[in-house]
Scaffold this motif. Structure first.
Motif, short mmCIF file in Angstrom:
data_model
loop_
_atom_site.label_atom_id
_atom_site.label_comp_id
_atom_site.label_asym_id
_atom_site.label_seq_id
_atom_site.Cartn_x
_atom_site.Cartn_y
_atom_site.Cartn_z
N UNK A 182 0.83 -1.21 0.00
CA UNK A 182 0.00 0.00 0.00
C UNK A 182 0.86 1.26 0.00
N UNK A 183 2.13 1.16 0.41
CA UNK A 183 3.04 2.31 0.32
C UNK A 183 3.29 2.70 -1.13
N UNK A 184 3.15 1.74 -2.04
CA UNK A 184 3.39 1.99 -3.46
C UNK A 184 2.12 2.37 -4.20
N UNK A 185 0.95 2.08 -3.62
CA UNK A 185 -0.32 2.41 -4.25
C UNK A 185 -1.44 1.63 -3.60
N UNK A 186 -2.68 1.90 -3.98
CA UNK A 186 -3.85 1.25 -3.37
C UNK A 186 -3.83 -0.26 -3.57
N UNK A 187 -4.35 -0.96 -2.58
CA UNK A 187 -4.54 -2.41 -2.66
C UNK A 187 -6.04 -2.66 -2.68
N UNK B 147 -10.63 -1.10 -0.20
CA UNK B 147 -9.36 -0.58 -0.68
C UNK B 147 -8.49 -0.27 0.53
N UNK B 148 -7.26 -0.75 0.50
CA UNK B 148 -6.30 -0.47 1.56
C UNK B 148 -5.39 0.65 1.08
N UNK B 149 -5.33 1.74 1.86
CA UNK B 149 -4.50 2.90 1.55
C UNK B 149 -3.63 3.22 2.75
N UNK B 150 -2.53 3.91 2.51
CA UNK B 150 -1.79 4.46 3.64
C UNK B 150 -2.63 5.58 4.24
N UNK C 267 -2.28 8.77 2.24
CA UNK C 267 -3.11 8.82 1.02
C UNK C 267 -4.58 9.07 1.36
N UNK C 268 -5.05 8.45 2.44
CA UNK C 268 -6.43 8.65 2.87
C UNK C 268 -6.66 10.12 3.23
N UNK C 269 -5.73 10.70 4.00
CA UNK C 269 -5.86 12.11 4.39
C UNK C 269 -5.86 13.01 3.16
N UNK C 270 -5.03 12.69 2.17
CA UNK C 270 -4.99 13.49 0.95
C UNK C 270 -6.33 13.43 0.23
#
Length: 86
Positions: free
Chosen positions: A22-27, A38-41, A44-47
């Motif tokens: 998930x550090x590289x992109x959505x899962x 969807x798993x996000x960091x 990314x969620x805050x953004x």
């Protein structure tokens, strides 16, 4: 940005690896072949969350392509009337 798609079974088996992914992109996690989560960091969620207007005032204050349209509505005057409550 890499998007990874995994089944919920695979997610349950290897959550640690997928959190790193998930550090590289959505899962994207599927349930019986249907995308369900969807798993996000958190960053990314805050953004994503921060990209929405937080209030009506902020939405109205945003600048956009219609900023060059002249809008000067006429003032409205309202005459007061006496009210008989008796």
């Amino acid at each position: 940005m890499d998007v990874t798609e995994v089944s919920s079974r695979e997610f349950n088996r290897d959550a640690s690896r997928l959190k790193k992914q998930a550090d590289k992109g959505p899962v994207v996690i599927t349930d019986r072949g249907v995308r369900s989560h969807v798993l996000l960091t958190y960053r990314d969620y805050e953004a994503l969350k921060g990209s929405r207007a937080k209030s009506l005032l902020q939405a109205v204050a945003q600048r956009g392509p219609a900023d060059d349209i002249a809008f000067d509505p006429p003032r409205v005057s309202i005459d007061s009337r006496g009210v008989d409550l008796g």
